[in-house]
Motif scaffolding. Sequence first.
Motif, PDB file in Angstrom:
ATOM      1  N   ASN A  42       0.824  -1.206   0.000  1.00  0.00           N
ATOM      2  CA  ASN A  42       0.000   0.000   0.000  1.00  0.00           C
ATOM      3  C   ASN A  42       0.861   1.260   0.000  1.00  0.00           C
ATOM      4  OD1 ASN A  42      -2.956  -0.581   0.032  1.00  0.00           O
ATOM      5  ND2 ASN A  42      -2.381  -1.891   1.737  1.00  0.00           N
ATOM      6  N   ASP A  66      -8.897  10.285  -5.045  1.00  0.00           N
ATOM      7  CA  ASP A  66      -9.726  10.052  -3.859  1.00  0.00           C
ATOM      8  C   ASP A  66      -8.916  10.451  -2.626  1.00  0.00           C
ATOM      9  OD1 ASP A  66     -11.266   9.178  -1.771  1.00  0.00           O
ATOM     10  OD2 ASP A  66     -11.377   7.085  -2.423  1.00  0.00           O
ATOM     11  N   ALA A  68      -9.263   9.760   0.332  1.00  0.00           N
ATOM     12  CA  ALA A  68      -9.148   8.642   1.272  1.00  0.00           C
ATOM     13  C   ALA A  68      -7.865   7.842   1.057  1.00  0.00           C
ATOM     14  CB  ALA A  68     -10.352   7.718   1.143  1.00  0.00           C
ATOM     15  N   MET A  69      -7.241   8.022  -0.117  1.00  0.00           N
ATOM     16  CA  MET A  69      -5.984   7.313  -0.386  1.00  0.00           C
ATOM     17  C   MET A  69      -4.907   7.640   0.643  1.00  0.00           C
ATOM     18  SD  MET A  69      -5.504   7.624  -4.494  1.00  0.00           S
ATOM     19  CE  MET A  69      -6.435   6.626  -5.651  1.00  0.00           C
ATOM     20  N   ALA A  71      -5.358   8.083   3.840  1.00  0.00           N
ATOM     21  CA  ALA A  71      -5.656   7.525   5.163  1.00  0.00           C
ATOM     22  C   ALA A  71      -4.709   6.369   5.459  1.00  0.00           C
ATOM     23  CB  ALA A  71      -7.096   7.048   5.221  1.00  0.00           C
ATOM     24  N   ASP A  73      -5.066   3.628   6.878  1.00  0.00           N
ATOM     25  CA  ASP A  73      -5.614   2.291   6.712  1.00  0.00           C
ATOM     26  C   ASP A  73      -6.204   2.050   5.322  1.00  0.00           C
ATOM     27  OD1 ASP A  73      -7.724   4.033   6.978  1.00  0.00           O
ATOM     28  OD2 ASP A  73      -8.870   2.787   8.373  1.00  0.00           O
ATOM     29  N   HIS A  74      -5.936   2.986   4.376  1.00  0.00           N
ATOM     30  CA  HIS A  74      -6.474   2.789   3.020  1.00  0.00           C
ATOM     31  C   HIS A  74      -5.829   1.556   2.385  1.00  0.00           C
ATOM     32  CE1 HIS A  74      -8.474   3.906  -0.697  1.00  0.00           C
ATOM     33  NE2 HIS A  74      -7.360   3.578  -1.320  1.00  0.00           N
ATOM     34  N   ASP A  75      -6.636   0.732   1.765  1.00  0.00           N
ATOM     35  CA  ASP A  75      -6.135  -0.508   1.161  1.00  0.00           C
ATOM     36  C   ASP A  75      -6.393  -0.495  -0.342  1.00  0.00           C
ATOM     37  OD1 ASP A  75      -5.084  -3.016   0.812  1.00  0.00           O
ATOM     38  OD2 ASP A  75      -6.774  -4.090   1.692  1.00  0.00           O
TER      39      ASP A  75
END
Length: 197
Positions: A42, A66, A68-69, A71, A73-75
């Motif tokens: 990741n 995005d 959220a990438m 974060a 814990d983003h997977d």
Amino acid sequence: MKIQPLMARAARSAIAVVRGVRPEQLGSPTPCTEYDVRALLNHLILWTGHVSELSARKRPVADLPDPAMLAPDHDFLHGEWVKSYAAQLDRAVAAWGEPGAEDGTTRMGGETELPADFVAQMLFGELVLHGWDLAVATGQRLDCPGDVARAAYDATARSAEQARAMGLFGTPLEVPATASDLDRVLALSGRDPRWTP
């Protein structure tokens, strides 16, 4: 010296290792003690794929597809993730080959402006160092010819002091005079070339 042609070769070697990772190895330890194989993958995908392209184009991380990438814990490891990463890595490497990419300043995920060629060298080093991390963690071998390893050593030496201050590199290790170019750059970054899972 432009780093992009060497980055392209390092990227090919790294993606070959990524393709060799088996699903049952995702929880395995790596030489980066804070990362298992999944977390390291990741990290690679985010920084050498997405952030690298933005840095080359001198665009902020706000332009990620995005938010959220970013974060912790983003997977990224879902669907055709290997194929997606390979395509994104190609785009990032190609962006560093565009006119002016290594000129002036850019950012690498934060607000601080850095010399663009310095950022390019750091990201090139990431491909070599983390490519090796991933290879040894999964029973593979990183293809790293001498000229690529020597360039990675020079790039790592340029950022090593800052990286150690940020806790990204450990204390440099001693290696024999007969050590390979790859072992020398690993030791400079605080990695033990003899590491095994």
